[in-house]
Motif scaffolding. Structure first.
Motif, PDB file in Angstrom:
ATOM      1  N   ARG A 128       0.124   3.053  -9.397  1.00 37.42           N
ATOM      2  CA  ARG A 128      -1.283   3.136  -9.818  1.00 37.42           C
ATOM      3  C   ARG A 128      -1.787   4.585  -9.768  1.00 37.42           C
ATOM      4  O   ARG A 128      -2.492   5.054 -10.661  1.00 37.42           O
ATOM      5  CB  ARG A 128      -2.158   2.248  -8.934  1.00 37.42           C
ATOM      6  CG  ARG A 128      -2.003   0.762  -9.194  1.00 37.42           C
ATOM      7  CD  ARG A 128      -3.130  -0.018  -8.553  1.00 37.42           C
ATOM      8  NE  ARG A 128      -3.171   0.185  -7.108  1.00 37.42           N
ATOM      9  CZ  ARG A 128      -2.528  -0.582  -6.233  1.00 37.42           C
ATOM     10  NH1 ARG A 128      -1.772  -1.579  -6.652  1.00 37.42           N
ATOM     11  NH2 ARG A 128      -2.619  -0.347  -4.926  1.00 37.42           N
ATOM     12  N   GLY A 129      -1.393   5.293  -8.717  1.00 36.16           N
ATOM     13  CA  GLY A 129      -1.827   6.679  -8.574  1.00 36.16           C
ATOM     14  C   GLY A 129      -1.281   7.581  -9.670  1.00 36.16           C
ATOM     15  O   GLY A 129      -2.000   8.409 -10.231  1.00 36.16           O
ATOM     16  N   PHE A 177      -0.544  11.456  -1.598  1.00 24.77           N
ATOM     17  CA  PHE A 177      -0.774  10.436  -0.585  1.00 24.77           C
ATOM     18  C   PHE A 177      -0.461  10.961   0.816  1.00 24.77           C
ATOM     19  O   PHE A 177       0.081  12.059   0.975  1.00 24.77           O
ATOM     20  CB  PHE A 177       0.107   9.213  -0.873  1.00 24.77           C
ATOM     21  CG  PHE A 177      -0.039   8.689  -2.273  1.00 24.77           C
ATOM     22  CD1 PHE A 177      -0.935   7.679  -2.557  1.00 24.77           C
ATOM     23  CD2 PHE A 177       0.728   9.208  -3.316  1.00 24.77           C
ATOM     24  CE1 PHE A 177      -1.084   7.187  -3.854  1.00 24.77           C
ATOM     25  CE2 PHE A 177       0.587   8.736  -4.613  1.00 24.77           C
ATOM     26  CZ  PHE A 177      -0.319   7.720  -4.876  1.00 24.77           C
ATOM     27  N   ASN A 204       3.548  -0.053  -5.412  1.00 25.58           N
ATOM     28  CA  ASN A 204       2.461  -0.361  -6.343  1.00 25.58           C
ATOM     29  C   ASN A 204       1.340   0.669  -6.254  1.00 25.58           C
ATOM     30  O   ASN A 204       0.734   1.040  -7.275  1.00 25.58           O
ATOM     31  CB  ASN A 204       1.927  -1.761  -6.085  1.00 25.58           C
ATOM     32  CG  ASN A 204       2.880  -2.850  -6.554  1.00 25.58           C
ATOM     33  OD1 ASN A 204       3.737  -2.607  -7.408  1.00 25.58           O
ATOM     34  ND2 ASN A 204       2.750  -4.038  -5.999  1.00 25.58           N
ATOM     35  N   THR A 205       1.050   1.152  -5.037  1.00 27.88           N
ATOM     36  CA  THR A 205       0.037   2.184  -4.860  1.00 27.88           C
ATOM     37  C   THR A 205       0.471   3.474  -5.534  1.00 27.88           C
ATOM     38  O   THR A 205      -0.330   4.181  -6.169  1.00 27.88           O
ATOM     39  CB  THR A 205      -0.225   2.414  -3.360  1.00 27.88           C
ATOM     40  OG1 THR A 205      -0.724   1.197  -2.782  1.00 27.88           O
ATOM     41  CG2 THR A 205      -1.260   3.510  -3.137  1.00 27.88           C
ATOM     42  N   TYR A 259       3.474  -2.788  -1.343  1.00 25.47           N
ATOM     43  CA  TYR A 259       2.199  -2.068  -1.376  1.00 25.47           C
ATOM     44  C   TYR A 259       2.421  -0.584  -1.670  1.00 25.47           C
ATOM     45  O   TYR A 259       1.711   0.009  -2.502  1.00 25.47           O
ATOM     46  CB  TYR A 259       1.466  -2.232  -0.055  1.00 25.47           C
ATOM     47  CG  TYR A 259       0.189  -1.418   0.010  1.00 25.47           C
ATOM     48  CD1 TYR A 259      -0.982  -1.887  -0.575  1.00 25.47           C
ATOM     49  CD2 TYR A 259       0.175  -0.158   0.600  1.00 25.47           C
ATOM     50  CE1 TYR A 259      -2.147  -1.141  -0.557  1.00 25.47           C
ATOM     51  CE2 TYR A 259      -0.984   0.605   0.616  1.00 25.47           C
ATOM     52  CZ  TYR A 259      -2.137   0.116   0.044  1.00 25.47           C
ATOM     53  OH  TYR A 259      -3.280   0.870   0.059  1.00 25.47           O
ATOM     54  N   ASN A 260       3.379   0.035  -0.988  1.00 25.94           N
ATOM     55  CA  ASN A 260       3.620   1.460  -1.188  1.00 25.94           C
ATOM     56  C   ASN A 260       3.973   1.782  -2.644  1.00 25.94           C
ATOM     57  O   ASN A 260       3.425   2.712  -3.249  1.00 25.94           O
ATOM     58  CB  ASN A 260       4.739   1.945  -0.278  1.00 25.94           C
ATOM     59  CG  ASN A 260       4.325   2.056   1.175  1.00 25.94           C
ATOM     60  OD1 ASN A 260       3.145   1.989   1.508  1.00 25.94           O
ATOM     61  ND2 ASN A 260       5.296   2.227   2.054  1.00 25.94           N
ATOM     62  N   GLY A 293      -4.807   9.668  -3.151  1.00 23.45           N
ATOM     63  CA  GLY A 293      -4.662   8.259  -3.513  1.00 23.45           C
ATOM     64  C   GLY A 293      -4.608   7.283  -2.367  1.00 23.45           C
ATOM     65  O   GLY A 293      -4.373   6.092  -2.585  1.00 23.45           O
ATOM     66  N   GLY A 294      -4.798   7.768  -1.125  1.00 18.56           N
ATOM     67  CA  GLY A 294      -4.773   6.855   0.009  1.00 18.56           C
ATOM     68  C   GLY A 294      -3.511   6.988   0.831  1.00 18.56           C
ATOM     69  O   GLY A 294      -2.800   7.991   0.752  1.00 18.56           O
ATOM     70  N   PHE A 309       0.205   5.460   2.612  1.00 16.35           N
ATOM     71  CA  PHE A 309       1.363   4.587   2.593  1.00 16.35           C
ATOM     72  C   PHE A 309       1.637   4.128   4.026  1.00 16.35           C
ATOM     73  O   PHE A 309       1.182   4.748   4.989  1.00 16.35           O
ATOM     74  CB  PHE A 309       2.605   5.321   2.068  1.00 16.35           C
ATOM     75  CG  PHE A 309       2.527   5.727   0.627  1.00 16.35           C
ATOM     76  CD1 PHE A 309       2.034   4.864  -0.335  1.00 16.35           C
ATOM     77  CD2 PHE A 309       2.981   6.986   0.227  1.00 16.35           C
ATOM     78  CE1 PHE A 309       1.989   5.240  -1.674  1.00 16.35           C
ATOM     79  CE2 PHE A 309       2.942   7.370  -1.099  1.00 16.35           C
ATOM     80  CZ  PHE A 309       2.441   6.499  -2.061  1.00 16.35           C
TER      81      PHE A 309
END
Length: 315
Positions: A310-311, A257, A306-307, A303-304, A279-280, A282
């Motif tokens: 998922r990654g 990330f 959970n992201t 959000y951070n 993965g995008g 943070f």
């Protein structure tokens, strides 16, 4: 021309078009992070913070008894920020300025030198800093202490104390709001801790552009990887990129990330050469607007994490 603005001219900052923007300027407040505040008819205390995450924390403790605003805008990179003459005008109209400290606001000493009549408080006071492990800022404190929910409780208490001292008439409100907000942080902390605990031990790598998650990583028993330790002039050098590629390959990290306020070009290169997925981003130094994924500090943490989960699960 005031002596303070004259000092900024010496520093090479133009005051052309400088107008009084405070307290009617856009504010960063919870839950509408980017909403514009109305006029201040009851002359509420105005609290200026150095970046949007702190403004949200302050507004949660202040409630409707004070106005919290951020010096930097949404999406701004705080480390190398250069205050403007209009920032100085806003600060001169504030009742209190709250900063992070730990070397985050590298411009703070110069800024405060022009604001001798405005009190300021450092919100990381009382936190045990983690030293930066390499690079130009070796052994200096990692400034991103707010990324730890445990540390966030210290920030909240420091905010409460600062507001009570500034505005003792509303002390009971500030104390009650701080207690409510602290409980929300504790609840989220437990939820995130439980979710991360479900990951196998060998899959708990958090690889980012900047080493901005050290405090959170320590809280949750994760392993850390990054391209550069802290935002500085040298970011994404061939040596830094090569080291990160080796780390990702050696540990078979599936997803990596970056952060929203810096370029992700170097991290995308790492992903491509290491066979990992990008993965995008943070969120660390800035919230999003109200329509974004991180309009408040609590949403940012949620959000951070959970992201990341998922990654690492390949979702």
């Amino acid at each position: 021309m005031t002596g303070a603005i004259a000092s900024l001219l010496v520093l090479g900052l133009s005051v052309s078009g400088c107008t009084r923007q405070f307290p009617d300027s856009p504010a960063i407040s919870s839950p509408q992070a980017a909403a514009e505040l109305p006029a201040n008819p009851r002359q509420k205390k105005v609290i200026l913070t150095t970046f949007t995450v702190l403004a949200d924390m302050v507004q949660n403790v202040a409630g409707d008894r004070a106005i919290a605003q951020s010096l930097t805008k949404l999406g701004a990179e705080i480390h190398g920020y250069e205050p403007t003459p209009s920032d100085l005008v806003r600060a001169q109209s504030a009742d209190l300025i709250l900063d992070n400290g730990l070397g985050l606001e590298r411009w703070a000493d110069r800024f405060y030198a022009n604001l001798t009549q405005i009190p300021h408080v450092t919100l990381s006071t009382g936190i045990q800093p983690i030293p930066i492990r390499e690079g130009a800022y070796l052994n200096r404190p990692n400034p991103h202490a707010w990324m730890s929910p445990a540390n966030a409780l210290v920030y909240v208490e420091n905010i409460r104390k600062a507001l009570v001292q500034l505005d003792p008439v509303n002390a009971d409100t500030y104390t009650a709001n701080a207690a409510t907000y602290s409980q929300k942080i504790r609840t989220l902390d437990q939820t995130l801790r439980q979710e991360l605990a479900k990951l196998p031990a060998n899959q708990r790598y958090m690889v980012t552009c900047e080493g901005a998650f050290t405090y959170l990583i320590n809280d949750y028993g994760l392993k850390e990887g990054y391209i550069w330790p802290v935002n500085a002039e040298q970011q994404g050098t061939p040596q830094q990129v090569g080291k990160t590629i080796d780390l990702v390959k050696a540990n078979q990290v599936p997803t990596i990330f970056c952060e929203s306020t810096v370029s992700d070009k170097a991290q995308r290169q790492v992903a491509a050469e290491a066979g990992a997925k990008f993965g995008g981003v943070f969120y660390v130094d800035s919230l999003t607007d109200a329509q974004g994924v991180a309009p408040t500090y609590l949403k940012l943490l949620e959000y951070n994490v959970n992201t990341l989960i998922r990654g690492l699960r390949g979702n």
